[in-house]
Scaffold this motif. Structure first.
Motif, PDB file in Angstrom:
ATOM      1  N   LEU A  51       0.852  -1.193   0.000  1.00  0.00           N
ATOM      2  CA  LEU A  51       0.000   0.000   0.000  1.00  0.00           C
ATOM      3  C   LEU A  51       0.883   1.236   0.000  1.00  0.00           C
ATOM      4  CD1 LEU A  51      -2.929   1.204   0.364  1.00  0.00           C
ATOM      5  CD2 LEU A  51      -2.437   1.224   2.818  1.00  0.00           C
ATOM      6  N   LEU A  52       0.703   2.096  -1.000  1.00  0.00           N
ATOM      7  CA  LEU A  52       1.417   3.371  -1.101  1.00  0.00           C
ATOM      8  C   LEU A  52       0.452   4.490  -0.749  1.00  0.00           C
ATOM      9  CD1 LEU A  52       3.826   5.164  -1.891  1.00  0.00           C
ATOM     10  CD2 LEU A  52       3.032   5.016  -4.272  1.00  0.00           C
ATOM     11  N   MET A  53       0.829   5.318   0.235  1.00  0.00           N
ATOM     12  CA  MET A  53      -0.055   6.376   0.733  1.00  0.00           C
ATOM     13  C   MET A  53       0.628   7.731   0.611  1.00  0.00           C
ATOM     14  SD  MET A  53      -1.046   4.285   4.211  1.00  0.00           S
ATOM     15  CE  MET A  53       0.654   3.698   4.353  1.00  0.00           C
ATOM     16  N   VAL A  54      -0.106   8.738   0.159  1.00  0.00           N
ATOM     17  CA  VAL A  54       0.435  10.090   0.075  1.00  0.00           C
ATOM     18  C   VAL A  54      -0.569  11.092   0.634  1.00  0.00           C
ATOM     19  CG1 VAL A  54       1.862   9.584  -1.945  1.00  0.00           C
ATOM     20  CG2 VAL A  54      -0.435  10.510  -2.268  1.00  0.00           C
ATOM     21  N   LYS A  55      -0.032  12.178   1.148  1.00  0.00           N
ATOM     22  CA  LYS A  55      -0.829  13.325   1.571  1.00  0.00           C
ATOM     23  C   LYS A  55      -0.439  14.481   0.665  1.00  0.00           C
ATOM     24  CE  LYS A  55      -1.540  16.426   5.532  1.00  0.00           C
ATOM     25  NZ  LYS A  55      -1.136  16.710   6.945  1.00  0.00           N
ATOM     26  N   ILE A  56      -1.417  15.108   0.011  1.00  0.00           N
ATOM     27  CA  ILE A  56      -1.121  16.146  -0.966  1.00  0.00           C
ATOM     28  C   ILE A  56      -1.687  17.489  -0.529  1.00  0.00           C
ATOM     29  CG2 ILE A  56      -0.966  14.548  -2.915  1.00  0.00           C
ATOM     30  CD1 ILE A  56      -3.792  15.219  -3.647  1.00  0.00           C
ATOM     31  N   HIS A  57      -1.028  18.549  -0.991  1.00  0.00           N
ATOM     32  CA  HIS A  57      -1.427  19.915  -0.654  1.00  0.00           C
ATOM     33  C   HIS A  57      -2.175  20.515  -1.837  1.00  0.00           C
ATOM     34  CE1 HIS A  57      -0.887  24.269   0.241  1.00  0.00           C
ATOM     35  NE2 HIS A  57      -0.937  23.851   1.492  1.00  0.00           N
ATOM     36  N   LEU A  58      -3.455  20.811  -1.640  1.00  0.00           N
ATOM     37  CA  LEU A  58      -4.297  21.311  -2.729  1.00  0.00           C
ATOM     38  C   LEU A  58      -4.374  22.828  -2.780  1.00  0.00           C
ATOM     39  CD1 LEU A  58      -7.249  18.771  -2.373  1.00  0.00           C
ATOM     40  CD2 LEU A  58      -5.356  18.702  -3.986  1.00  0.00           C
ATOM     41  N   GLY A  59      -3.948  23.502  -1.724  1.00  0.00           N
ATOM     42  CA  GLY A  59      -4.008  24.953  -1.695  1.00  0.00           C
ATOM     43  C   GLY A  59      -4.383  25.449  -0.312  1.00  0.00           C
ATOM     44  N   THR A  60      -5.004  26.619  -0.261  1.00  0.00           N
ATOM     45  CA  THR A  60      -5.415  27.201   1.013  1.00  0.00           C
ATOM     46  C   THR A  60      -6.857  27.680   0.940  1.00  0.00           C
ATOM     47  OG1 THR A  60      -4.602  29.398   0.371  1.00  0.00           O
ATOM     48  CG2 THR A  60      -3.070  27.956   1.554  1.00  0.00           C
ATOM     49  N   ASP A 102      -9.425  30.092   3.726  1.00  0.00           N
ATOM     50  CA  ASP A 102      -9.658  30.724   5.030  1.00  0.00           C
ATOM     51  C   ASP A 102      -8.438  30.627   5.937  1.00  0.00           C
ATOM     52  OD1 ASP A 102     -12.227  31.165   4.122  1.00  0.00           O
ATOM     53  OD2 ASP A 102     -13.037  29.347   5.072  1.00  0.00           O
ATOM     54  N   GLY A 103      -7.255  30.753   5.332  1.00  0.00           N
ATOM     55  CA  GLY A 103      -6.033  30.720   6.123  1.00  0.00           C
ATOM     56  C   GLY A 103      -5.570  29.339   6.544  1.00  0.00           C
ATOM     57  N   ARG A 104      -6.230  28.313   6.095  1.00  0.00           N
ATOM     58  CA  ARG A 104      -5.869  26.937   6.452  1.00  0.00           C
ATOM     59  C   ARG A 104      -5.412  26.181   5.205  1.00  0.00           C
ATOM     60  NH1 ARG A 104      -7.944  24.926  11.252  1.00  0.00           N
ATOM     61  NH2 ARG A 104      -8.236  22.845  10.367  1.00  0.00           N
ATOM     62  N   ASP A 105      -4.505  25.237   5.409  1.00  0.00           N
ATOM     63  CA  ASP A 105      -4.080  24.369   4.317  1.00  0.00           C
ATOM     64  C   ASP A 105      -5.205  23.417   3.946  1.00  0.00           C
ATOM     65  OD1 ASP A 105      -1.478  25.375   4.079  1.00  0.00           O
ATOM     66  OD2 ASP A 105      -0.752  24.093   5.701  1.00  0.00           O
ATOM     67  N   VAL A 106      -5.408  23.239   2.658  1.00  0.00           N
ATOM     68  CA  VAL A 106      -6.395  22.275   2.163  1.00  0.00           C
ATOM     69  C   VAL A 106      -5.621  21.060   1.656  1.00  0.00           C
ATOM     70  CG1 VAL A 106      -8.221  21.831   0.488  1.00  0.00           C
ATOM     71  CG2 VAL A 106      -8.017  24.096   1.553  1.00  0.00           C
ATOM     72  N   VAL A 107      -5.881  19.903   2.245  1.00  0.00           N
ATOM     73  CA  VAL A 107      -5.094  18.712   1.925  1.00  0.00           C
ATOM     74  C   VAL A 107      -6.006  17.537   1.563  1.00  0.00           C
ATOM     75  CG1 VAL A 107      -3.251  19.431   3.490  1.00  0.00           C
ATOM     76  CG2 VAL A 107      -5.040  17.890   4.323  1.00  0.00           C
ATOM     77  N   GLY A 108      -5.410  16.544   0.962  1.00  0.00           N
ATOM     78  CA  GLY A 108      -6.140  15.335   0.615  1.00  0.00           C
ATOM     79  C   GLY A 108      -5.262  14.110   0.803  1.00  0.00           C
ATOM     80  N   TYR A 109      -5.892  12.968   0.991  1.00  0.00           N
ATOM     81  CA  TYR A 109      -5.186  11.699   1.139  1.00  0.00           C
ATOM     82  C   TYR A 109      -5.540  10.789  -0.033  1.00  0.00           C
ATOM     83  CZ  TYR A 109      -3.799  12.872   5.904  1.00  0.00           C
ATOM     84  OH  TYR A 109      -3.227  13.470   7.001  1.00  0.00           O
TER      85      TYR A 109
END
Length: 484
Positions: free
Chosen positions: A263-272, A274-281
């Motif tokens: 199993l290969l898992m990544v966490k990605i940064h989609l942008g911002t 309201d001042g918070r990082d928007v991420v996805g798995y």
């Protein structure tokens, strides 16, 4: 929190481990090449069997003799190379991370935004292994796979071939059988990119349109006989904040023991926002194939549940919002065959949703299978992406090219079975299970999202873009991310 993966294009750290690994590769190369070509001379694909002449048979015999002699001469050197490979194995990094940009994504994520994931089993094994799947010319196919991905992502518009409304509760949801990938695939997950040479070639092509690629994923230990890697690869248009790989140590069958599946898992940064990082798995996997009566897949699914939870906990930060949580890949079981019941009733399928599933044991009417009958891979009707898409849109032809969801005992022989002539019937009189072995999946989770976030699947594609290059139909799923 896990440290952000550092871009690295070498599997072994500098110094003695890299030297030992390099010498091992040099010593193994002649013998491995001779064995690969030798086996390939025996394992003929359908076009080769059909076009054989007496002269070609004579040439094959002469070639086999020369290759066998070369292999025997190289054997002592190969043994030394194998010992060195065992010594260097513990120092191998779990993956390579190559990027064209080291910065995070600073764009603002809108209240409503789309996110698309594609998954494809591309059958990029050593040449002799590929021929067990009725495929050949691995080195050409890997370049062609990369070229087709790049071409699809450079399209100016989404060329939709045929759309049909689903029978689900969301009227806006669309499903289609397309000959091309949409140009907005955010993350592309691959399976069966099984060794370093093809991994490098595919990564080189993907970096033309994907800024972040994790490749050559795996281990080199007794667990996989110091053989092939996991075959997994992830290409992302968004920066990767964290990554981890976990190998399956429970497996069975000669075809599985030399592969480091996991199993290969990544966490990605989609942008911002309201001042918070928007991420996805996003995670991708390739489960045990042809397990027979052994419950290997259920054990692997249980491990996946644990690993996915641990990865989320270890990478969590306080100033972020999770908007996507997806696991995809080749699960090697469908949702209808009796022989896979233990797998499709596993608790993981209660946590992660399958947009194609109507209920346990039954798919929605518009779905098609993704595992092809290898005996007909070279038929003219599926020789190009356009021809294959056109063929598979005809319900009564799906069973000719895709496996039926009637599997009782999953063995390697099933992929070589031809559809019974009696089953090729009119559109309205085709068995529900005909051509419905859907092993390639994109699963998603909604209960793990942050704040007021929502994620809704809006478009499912069965994609034939790799026709002639693999024995699977690819899958692409688009989500709409929003707020409650």
């Amino acid at each position: 929190m896990k440290a952000r993966p550092v871009p690295c294009d070498r599997l072994y750290p500098a110094g003695l481990p890299a030297v030992i690994a390099g010498v091992s590769s040099v010593l193994l190369a002649p013998g491995v090449w001779a064995m690969d070509v030798l086996l390939s001379a025996y394992l003929l694909t359908t076009p080769e069997r059909q076009g054989r002449t007496a002269l070609l048979r004579l040439w094959t015999c002469l070639k086999i003799g020369a290759l066998l002699a070369m292999f025997l001469v190289c054997t002592p050197v190969s043994i030394i190379g194998a010992i060195l490979r065992m010594i260097s194995g513990p120092f191998r990094r779990p993956f390579l991370y190559q990027t064209t940009s080291s910065s995070t994504d600073t764009r603002t994520v809108n209240e409503t935004a789309d996110f698309t994931v594609a998954t494809a089993n591309v059958c990029l094994l050593p040449e002799s292994f590929s021929r067990f799947n009725n495929q050949r010319h691995t080195k050409w196919r890997v370049t062609e796979v990369g070229r087709r991905v790049v071409d699809s992502q450079k399209q100016r518009s989404d060329k939709r071939t045929q759309e049909t409304a689903s029978h689900g509760p969301n009227e806006e949801f669309l499903s289609s059988i397309d000959s091309n990938f949409p140009p907005n695939v955010d993350v592309f997950c691959f399976q069966e990119v099984f060794y370093s040479d093809v991994s490098r070639k595919l990564t080189k092509e993907l970096l033309k349109c994907y800024g972040h690629v994790i490749s050559d994923v795996g281990i080199c230990s007794f667990t996989n006989g110091w053989g092939l890697n996991s075959g997994l690869l992830i290409a992302s248009k968004h920066p990767i904040l964290a990554a981890d790989f976990k190998p399956f140590r429970v497996k069975t069958g000669k075809h599985e023991v030399i592969a480091a599946k996991g199993l290969l898992m990544v966490k990605i940064h989609l942008g911002t926002r309201d001042g918070r990082d928007v991420v996805g798995y996003v995670a991708t996997t390739h489960l045990q194939s042809y397990q027979g009566k052994q419950p290997i897949q259920t054990t692997q699914l249980t491990l996946m549940q644990t690993w996915l939870q641990e990865f989320r906990l270890s990478t969590k930060t306080g100033n972020e919002t999770v908007v996507i949580d997806v696991v995809c890949g080749d699960f090697n079981f469908d949702n209808m065959s009796p022989g896979y019941k233990a797998s499709w009733t596993h608790p993981l399928l209660d946590v992660y949703q399958d947009v194609c599933s109507l209920q346990k044991g039954r798919d929605k009417p518009w779905t098609i299978g993704t595992e092809m009958r290898q005996v007909v891979l070279h038929d003219e009707a599926i020789s190009t992406p356009e021809r294959m898409a056109s063929t598979l849109r005809q319900r009564h032809l799906q069973g000719r090219y895709l496996l039926d969801a009637t599997i009782q005992n999953p063995t390697i022989d099933m992929v070589w079975e031809e559809e019974e002539e009696a089953m090729r019937q009119d559109e309205d009189d085709v068995p529900e299970t005909s051509g419905r072995v859907r092993v390639d999946k994109v699963l998603y989770r909604t209960d793990s999202l942050g704040g007021e976030c929502t994620v809704t699947p809006v478009r499912y594609r069965s994609v034939t873009h790799f026709a002639g290059l693999t024995d699977h139909v690819s899958v692409c799923l688009t989500f709409r991310m929003g707020r409650k």
